[in-house]
Design an enzyme around this catalytic site. Structure first.
Site, PDB file in Angstrom:
ATOM      1  N   ASN A  76       0.848  -1.196   0.000  1.00 26.67           N
ATOM      2  CA  ASN A  76       0.000   0.000   0.000  1.00 26.67           C
ATOM      3  C   ASN A  76       0.881   1.243   0.000  1.00 26.67           C
ATOM      4  O   ASN A  76       1.930   1.295   0.659  1.00 26.67           O
ATOM      5  CB  ASN A  76      -1.014  -0.005   1.157  1.00 26.67           C
ATOM      6  N   CYS A  88     -10.597  -4.455   0.010  1.00 27.03           N
ATOM      7  CA  CYS A  88     -11.641  -3.434   0.097  1.00 27.03           C
ATOM      8  C   CYS A  88     -12.534  -3.508  -1.153  1.00 27.03           C
ATOM      9  O   CYS A  88     -12.216  -4.210  -2.123  1.00 27.03           O
ATOM     10  CB  CYS A  88     -11.019  -2.045   0.235  1.00 27.03           C
ATOM     11  N   GLU A  90      -3.043  -4.678  -2.989  1.00 29.20           N
ATOM     12  CA  GLU A  90      -3.599  -5.566  -4.015  1.00 29.20           C
ATOM     13  C   GLU A  90      -3.662  -4.872  -5.376  1.00 29.20           C
ATOM     14  O   GLU A  90      -3.282  -5.433  -6.399  1.00 29.20           O
ATOM     15  CB  GLU A  90      -5.036  -5.988  -3.652  1.00 29.20           C
TER      16      GLU A  90
HETATM   17  O1  DUR Z   1      -6.877  -5.169   1.885  1.00 23.08           O
HETATM   18  C1  DUR Z   1      -6.359  -4.082   2.186  1.00 23.08           C
HETATM   19  C2  DUR Z   1      -6.839  -3.290   3.228  1.00 23.08           C
HETATM   20  C3  DUR Z   1      -6.213  -2.085   3.477  1.00 23.08           C
HETATM   21  N1  DUR Z   1      -5.154  -1.689   2.730  1.00 23.08           N
HETATM   22  C4  DUR Z   1      -4.470  -0.403   3.017  1.00 23.08           C
HETATM   23  C5  DUR Z   1      -5.191   0.819   2.550  1.00 23.08           C
HETATM   24  C6  DUR Z   1      -4.628   1.855   3.512  1.00 23.08           C
HETATM   25  O2  DUR Z   1      -3.364   2.293   3.025  1.00 23.08           O
HETATM   26  C7  DUR Z   1      -4.390   1.081   4.784  1.00 23.08           C
HETATM   27  C8  DUR Z   1      -5.474   1.273   5.811  1.00 23.08           C
HETATM   28  O3  DUR Z   1      -6.695   0.880   5.346  1.00 23.08           O
HETATM   29  O4  DUR Z   1      -4.308  -0.272   4.394  1.00 23.08           O
HETATM   30  C9  DUR Z   1      -4.655  -2.468   1.703  1.00 23.08           C
HETATM   31  O5  DUR Z   1      -3.677  -2.124   1.059  1.00 23.08           O
HETATM   32  N2  DUR Z   1      -5.298  -3.634   1.464  1.00 23.08           N
HETATM   33 ZN    ZN Z   2      -8.169  -2.163  -1.621  1.00 21.23          ZN
END
Ligand code: DUR
Ligand code: ZN
Length: 120
Positions: free
Chosen positions: A65, A110, A78
């Site tokens: 992320n 999400c 993802e």
């Molecule tokens: O499946 C997920 C859930 C959350 N996040 C990230 C988004 C944000 O940067 C942080 C908090 O939600 O986590 C992801 O990358 N994948």
């Molecule tokens: Zn997502």
């Protein structure tokens, strides 16, 4: 609809037997998602996420992320892995492993990521 695969086409191109992963493959993919998590840029949520996406031709694309002060510009692990794969011509996937720092529960994609997974 143009550009959207029919369910039949998806089942045809993604032979179900190719989707089966050995325990070893699962372990490796989980490990790769944990490694990708180390690159997480998440100063706002402090929630690190890593993803490892396995393609039908057994390539692995990882992602983490990447957040931004303008929160809607942040991208999930993802979706980053999917974007990397698609931008290198890979659109047929076997599996995705997602890692976070939560030890007591799984995280699940999400709504935005689910929508992208559904379409790609
Ligand atoms: O499946 C997920 C859930 C959350 N996040 C990230 C988004 C944000 O940067 C942080 C908090 O939600 O986590 C992801 O990358 N994948
Ligand atoms: Zn997502």
């Amino acid at each position: 609809m143009d550009g959207v695969k029919s369910t039949q086409e998806v089942l045809h191109t993604k032979d179900q037997s190719l989707r089966h992963l050995s325990q070893e493959e699962v372990k490796k993919l989980i490990h790769q998602s944990n490694e990708a998590k180390k690159y997480s840029y998440s100063p706002y949520s402090k929630f690190r996420v890593g993803a490892a996406l396995l393609t039908l031709d057994n390539r692995v694309f990882t992602g983490c992320n990447v957040e931004n002060a303008s929160s809607n510009l942040g991208v999930c692990a993802e979706r980053n892995a999917i974007a990397k794969a698609v931008s290198e011509g890979c659109k047929d996937f076997r599996a995705i492993a997602i890692a976070s720092d939560l030890s007591d529960k799984f995280i699940s994609p999400c709504g935005g990521c689910r929508q992208v997974m559904r379409e790609v």
